[in-house]
Design an enzyme around this catalytic site. Structure first.
Site, PDB file in Angstrom:
ATOM      1  N   LYS A 219       0.747  -1.483   0.513  1.00 12.36           N
ATOM      2  CA  LYS A 219       0.381   0.374  -0.414  1.00 12.36           C
ATOM      3  C   LYS A 219       1.235   1.146   0.422  1.00 12.36           C
ATOM      4  O   LYS A 219       0.220   2.172  -0.150  1.00 12.36           O
ATOM      5  CB  LYS A 219      -1.031  -0.210   1.729  1.00 12.36           C
TER       6      LYS A 219
ATOM      7  N   GLU B 125      -2.359   6.697   7.994  1.00  8.45           N
ATOM      8  CA  GLU B 125      -2.698   7.362   7.228  1.00  8.45           C
ATOM      9  C   GLU B 125      -4.117   8.541   8.257  1.00  8.45           C
ATOM     10  O   GLU B 125      -4.499   8.266   9.333  1.00  8.45           O
ATOM     11  CB  GLU B 125      -3.817   6.697   6.401  1.00  8.45           C
TER      12      GLU B 125
ATOM     13  N   HIS C  91     -13.970  -3.200   9.185  1.00 10.65           N
ATOM     14  CA  HIS C  91     -12.702  -2.826   8.159  1.00 10.65           C
ATOM     15  C   HIS C  91     -12.549  -4.118   6.955  1.00 10.65           C
ATOM     16  O   HIS C  91     -12.446  -3.921   5.928  1.00 10.65           O
ATOM     17  CB  HIS C  91     -11.553  -2.816   8.193  1.00 10.65           C
TER      18      HIS C  91
ATOM     19  N   GLU D 182      -9.708   0.776  -5.201  1.00 10.89           N
ATOM     20  CA  GLU D 182     -10.642   1.657  -3.761  1.00 10.89           C
ATOM     21  C   GLU D 182     -10.620   2.927  -3.426  1.00 10.89           C
ATOM     22  O   GLU D 182      -8.973   2.914  -2.895  1.00 10.89           O
ATOM     23  CB  GLU D 182     -10.184   0.844  -2.370  1.00 10.89           C
TER      24      GLU D 182
ATOM     25  N   GLU E  58      -6.267   1.544  -1.523  1.00  9.50           N
ATOM     26  CA  GLU E  58      -5.144   0.703  -2.497  1.00  9.50           C
ATOM     27  C   GLU E  58      -6.282   0.341  -3.455  1.00  9.50           C
ATOM     28  O   GLU E  58      -7.207   0.436  -3.932  1.00  9.50           O
ATOM     29  CB  GLU E  58      -4.810  -0.449  -1.612  1.00  9.50           C
TER      30      GLU E  58
ATOM     31  N   ASN F 253      -6.713  -3.702  -6.234  1.00  5.32           N
ATOM     32  CA  ASN F 253      -6.885  -5.139  -5.889  1.00  5.32           C
ATOM     33  C   ASN F 253      -6.761  -5.372  -6.983  1.00  5.32           C
ATOM     34  O   ASN F 253      -7.565  -4.957  -7.730  1.00  5.32           O
ATOM     35  CB  ASN F 253      -8.064  -5.540  -4.979  1.00  5.32           C
TER      36      ASN F 253
ATOM     37  N   ARG G 197      -7.190  -8.097  -9.038  1.00  7.71           N
ATOM     38  CA  ARG G 197      -7.911  -9.849  -8.720  1.00  7.71           C
ATOM     39  C   ARG G 197      -9.052  -9.745  -9.439  1.00  7.71           C
ATOM     40  O   ARG G 197      -9.849  -8.031  -9.238  1.00  7.71           O
ATOM     41  CB  ARG G 197      -7.569 -10.080  -8.282  1.00  7.71           C
TER      42      ARG G 197
END
Ligand code: ADP
Ligand code: ADP
Ligand code: MG
Length: 653
Positions: free
Chosen positions: A116, A200, A235, A275, A293, A295, A297
Site C-alpha cells: 500500500k 494515514e 474493516h 478502492e 489501494e 486489488n 484481481r
C-alpha cells in the site's frame, strides 16, 4: 480461445468461474485438497486433480504443484480466483515460465500495487489523490509518531502488505501511538510476514467506494462504474451495492477518471478494483475522495457490477488473457438498476461474530423474487460441511431491481427465504441490516454497523408458540384423517394408545416439556408444562412448512431468524462423546476454549485433549483410548454439535 483452463481456487468463486468457462465452451480442471474431495467445485469441473492436504499452505497455496497439475492435465491457462495465489507475483512469473497463461494482470502490475505504501507513492506521481498520511520507508517509532502528529489525530496505522481488514489500528490519542504501532506490527508480521506499516489520516464519516476497471493487452482501459462497500464490520465488507447511493454526476466522473488513470499508470491488463475512501461528512464531494489501494484481481463483490452492467467479468478476464481487445468501449457500458450482495457466513453474530463450522444439513435459497432477480453464488450443497480450514463464507446472495429501494426490499425478502440449518449463520443479522432505516436512507458509512451492532445482532427468543410447533414436530405426529389415533401412523407408537405424549426440547440452556394431545379432526393441543405455562396451543401438523429436521435437532425458520431445538439432553450426550471411534465430535454447539494436544502428539486414554465451553459450562473432552492425534480443533473456534474436534491417526499408521 483457450480449450482448457485450470481454476486454482475452491468454493463459490471456483464454481462461478467454471460456469462462465462452460458457457464459453472451455473445459475446466479443478484442484482440491483432502478436505474438498467431495466439494461442489470438484463435481462442477470437467476434471479434477488432488493437490494436497487440507491446510491451504500444502494445497491451494502450493504454486508448483498447481502448475504441474495444469501441465499434466493439458490446460493452457490458470484462473486464480480471489484470495490464495491471486495476487502473488512470483506465482504469476512461475506460471508464465512454464508456458501457461495467467488469467490476470502481469507480475509487474501486481508488484506495483502489492504494498500500500509504494502504491500510494506511485499514485501520487500519477496525479491520483491519495489518503493523506505517511507512506515512506522509515519505520522508527519516533519518526512515525512525529508523522502522526503532523497528520493530525485520529490516525490509522496500516500494514503495507495488509488485506482482508487485518493489521490495522486506529489511534485517537498520541499517548497510545507507540503501543498501537507495536500491536499493528506484530499482527502484520504474523498475518503477512511483513511488519512494515504506513500511517494515514483517519477519514471522518468514511465511505468505501471502489471502481471496477478493466484493461487489455493493447493499452485500452475502461471502468465499469462504482460499488459502495461501506457496510463493513471491522474493516471487512458485509453488504455491497452498485451503484453507490447518492452518487452525483460530478463525483462519478472524478472517481472513475481517477481509477482509469491509476490503471493506466501501471499498464494494467485484466480486472482490477481501485478502492477509494470518501469523506462523506458533507455529502459526496469530488475533492473529498482518496486512493486507498488497488486489488489486482477479481473482487468478491464483482457480481453487483455484473448485475448493473450486464457484463460477465470472468468472460472479459478470459478474453483479455487470451489476447483479445476489450469487448466494449467506454460509451458502450451503461448502468441499469441497482444491485446488492450479502455475504452469508457461518458465524455467530450474537457471540461477536465468532466463526462457526458444521454440516449444512438443510440449505435452501429462494429461487425467485417478485419484481427483482436473484442470483446465488455458493460452493456448497445441502449436506456439505463448513470446515475450519477455509473462509467460512457459505454463499453470496445477489439481487437486482430497477431501483435501490426495491432492490433492498428484495434483499431482505431473499434473506428471509434463506433456510440454513446445521451451522450458526449470519442471515438474521444481514436481514436486520437490510431493514435498518439508516442503511435504507443511503446515508451509509463504515461505522454504521458498529453503531447499530446491538440492534442488528439481538436474537429474538423463540415465542412459546414456536417451541410448541417444534415439540409437535418432534413428537413425530402426523395428520392422517382416517387414523383413530394420530400417533398410530408411527411404528414406535403403534403398540400403545395414549392420546397424550410428552416431549422435552432443549433450546440454549433451557429445557421445556410439552404435553401433546391428538384430536380426531387432525388437530393437536400442545401444552407447555411447568411454572406459569398455562397457554395451550391448538396446532395442526401441516401448519408450519418452514421446519428442518436434522440429526438430533429441529430448526424452525421465522423470517430470516431460525430457532434450533435439540431433541436430546446435550449434557447426557457429552458423556458418550468419548466413545466415537476415530473422531471425537462436539456433543453440543460451543466454543473451543483450550486446546491441550497438538497434531502428531501421542496421548493416553483419559488424557484431556480440549475444553469446550457450552451452555455456560466447561466440558473437558478426553481421549477415549491411547493414540496419536492427527488433527485437533483450534482455540477460539466455534463448533456445532457433530463437528469433529479431534481426529486420531489410523492405528498402525
Ligand atoms: P474483497 O473482499 O473486497 O474482495 P478483501 O481485501 O477483503 O477484498 O479480501 C478478498 C479476498 O482476499 C478474500 O478472498 C480473502 O480470503 C483474501 N484475503 C484477504 N486477506 C487475506 C489474508 N490475510 N490472507 C489470505 N487471504 C486473504
Ligand atoms: P484491506 O487491504 O484490508 O482491504 P484497505 O486499505 O482497503 O485494507 O482498508 C480496509 C477498510 O478500512 C476500508 O474499506 C475502510 O473502511 C477502512 N479504512 C482504510 N483506510 C482508512 C482511513 N484512512 N480512514 C478511515 N477508514 C479507513
Ligand atoms: Mg481493501
Amino acid at each position: 480461445m483457450f480449450k482448457k483452463v485450470l481454476i486454482a481456487n475452491r468454493g463459490e468463486i471456483a464454481v462461478r468461474i467454471m460456469r462462465t468457462c462452460a458457457r464459453m465452451g472451455i473445459s475446466t480442471v479443478a484442484i482440491y485438497s483432502d478436505a474438498d474431495a467431495r466439494a461442489l467445485h470438484v463435481a462442477t469441473a470437467d476434471e479434477a486433480v488432488h493437490i494436497g492436504g487440507a491446510a491451504a499452505a500444502g494445497s491451494y497455496l502450493d504454486g508448483d504443484r498447481i502448475i504441474a497439475a495444469a501441465k499434466a492435465a493439458g490446460a493452457e491457462a490458470i484462473h486464480p480466483g480471489y484470495g490464495f495465489l491471486s495476487e502473488n507475483p512470483d506465482f504469476v512469473e512461475a506460471v508464465e515460465r512454464s508456458g501457461l497463461v495467467f488469467i490476470g494482470p502481469s507480475a509487474k502490475a501486481i508488484r506495483a500495487m502489492g504494498h500500500k505504501d509504494a502504491a500510494k507513492r506511485l499514485m501520487e506521481k500519477a496525479g491520483v489523490p491519495v489518503v493523506p498520511g505517511y507512506h515512506g520507508e522509515a519505520q522508527e517509532v519516533v519518526v512515525l509518531a512525529t508523522k502522526a502528529r503532523e497528520i493530525g489525530y485520529p490516525v490509522l496505522i496500516k500494514a503495507r502488505a495488509g488485506g482482508g481488514g487485518k493489521g490495522m489500528r486506529r489511534v485517537d490519542d498520541p499517548d497510545q501511538f507507540a503501543d498501537a504501532l507495536a500491536a499493528a506490527k506484530r499482527e502484520a508480521k504474523a498475518a503477512f510476514g511483513d511488519a512494515q506499516v504506513l500511517v494515514e489520516k483517519w477519514i471522518e464519516k468514511p465511505r468505501h467506494i471502489e471502481v471496477q476497471v478493466f484493461g487489455d493487452r493493447h493499452g485500452n482501459v475502461v471502468h465499469l462504474f462504482e460499488r459502495d462497500c461501506s457496510a463493513q464490520r471491522r474493516h471487512q465488507k458485509v453488504i455491497e451495492e452498485a451503484p453507490a447511493p447518492g452518487m452525483t454526476v460530478a463525483m462519478r466522473a472524478a472517481m472513475t477518471q481517477a481509477a482509469v488513470k491509476a490503471a493506466q499508470a501501471i499498464g494494467y491488463a485484466g480486472a482490477g478494483t481501485v478502492e477509494f475512501i470518501v469523506d462523506a461528512s458533507k455529502g459526496l464531494k469530488p475533492d473529498r475522495f482518496w486512493f486507498m489501494e488497488m486489488n489486482t484481481r477479481l473482487q468478491v463483490e464483482h457480481p453487483v457490477t455484473e448485475m448493473v452492467t450486464g457484463i460477465d467479468l470472468v468472460e472479459w478476464q478470459i478474453r483479455i488473457a487470451a489476447g483479445e481487445a476489450l469487448p466494449r468501449a467506454q460509451e458502450e457500458i451503461a448502468l441499469s438498476g441497482h444491485a446488492f450482495e450479502a455475504r452469508i457466513y457461518a458465524e455467530d453474530p450474537a457471540r461477536d461474530f465468532l466463526p462457526a463450522t458444521g454440516t449444512l444439513h438443510h440449505l435452501r435459497f429462494p429461487k425467485e423474487l417478485p419484481g427483482a432477480s436473484i442470483r446465488v453464488e455458493t460452493g456448497v450443497r445441502e449436506g456439505d460441511a463448513v470446515t475450519p480450514y477455509y473462509d467460512p463464507m457459505i454463499a453470496k446472495l445477489v439481487v437486482h431491481a430497477e431501483n435501490r429501494k426495491n432492490a433492498l426490499a428484495a434483499l431482505a425478502v431473499a434473506l428471509d427465504g434463506t433456510e440454513i440449518a446445521g451451522s450458526t449463520v449470519n442471515t438474521g443479522f444481514l436481514a436486520q441490516l437490510a431493514r435498518d432505516p439508516e442503511f435504507a436512507s443511503g446515508r451509509v458509512d463504515t461505522g454504521l454497523i458498529a453503531r447499530r451492532q446491538e440492534a442488528l445482532t439481538r436474537l429474538p427468543e423463540p415465542a412459546p408458540r414456536i417451541a410448541a410447533v417444534a415439540a409437535l414436530a418432534a413428537s413425530g405426529a402426523r395428520s392422517l384423517p382416517d387414523a383413530p389415533d394420530p400417533f398410530d401412523a408411527i411404528p414406535a407408537y403403534a403398540h400403545f394408545h395414549p392420546l397424550t405424549h410428552r416431549r422435552t426440547l432443549h433450546h440454549g440452556d433451557q429445557s421445556s416439556t410439552f404435553a401433546i394431545t391428538g384430536h380426531r379432526d387432525g388437530r393437536f393441543s400442545v401444552r407447555p408444562e411447568g411454572d406459569g405455562a398455562d397457554e395451550i396451543f391448538q396446532l395442526s401438523v401441516d401448519a408450519n412448512p418452514r421446519i428442518a429436521a436434522w440429526p438430533g435437532h429441529l430448526t424452525i425458520f421465522e423470517g430470516a431468524s431460525s430457532h434450533t431445538f435439540r431433541l436430546h439432553d446435550p449434557l447426557a450426550l457429552a458423556e458418550e462423546a468419548g466413545s466415537a471411534g476415530e473422531s471425537l465430535r462436539a456433543p453440543m454447539p460451543g466454543l473451543v476454549k483450550l486446546v491441550r494436544a497438538a497434531p502428531r502428539q501421542a496421548v493416553k486414554k483419559g488424557q484431556a485433549l480440549l475444553v469446550l465451553e457450552a451452555m455456560k459450562m466447561e466440558h473437558t473432552i478426553t481421549a477415549p483410548h491411547d493414540g496419536v492425534v492427527a488433527e485437533i480443533a483450534a482455540e477460539g473456534m466455534q463448533v456445532n454439535d457433530g463437528t469433529v474436534l479431534v481426529r486420531f491417526e489410523e492405528q498402525g499408521a
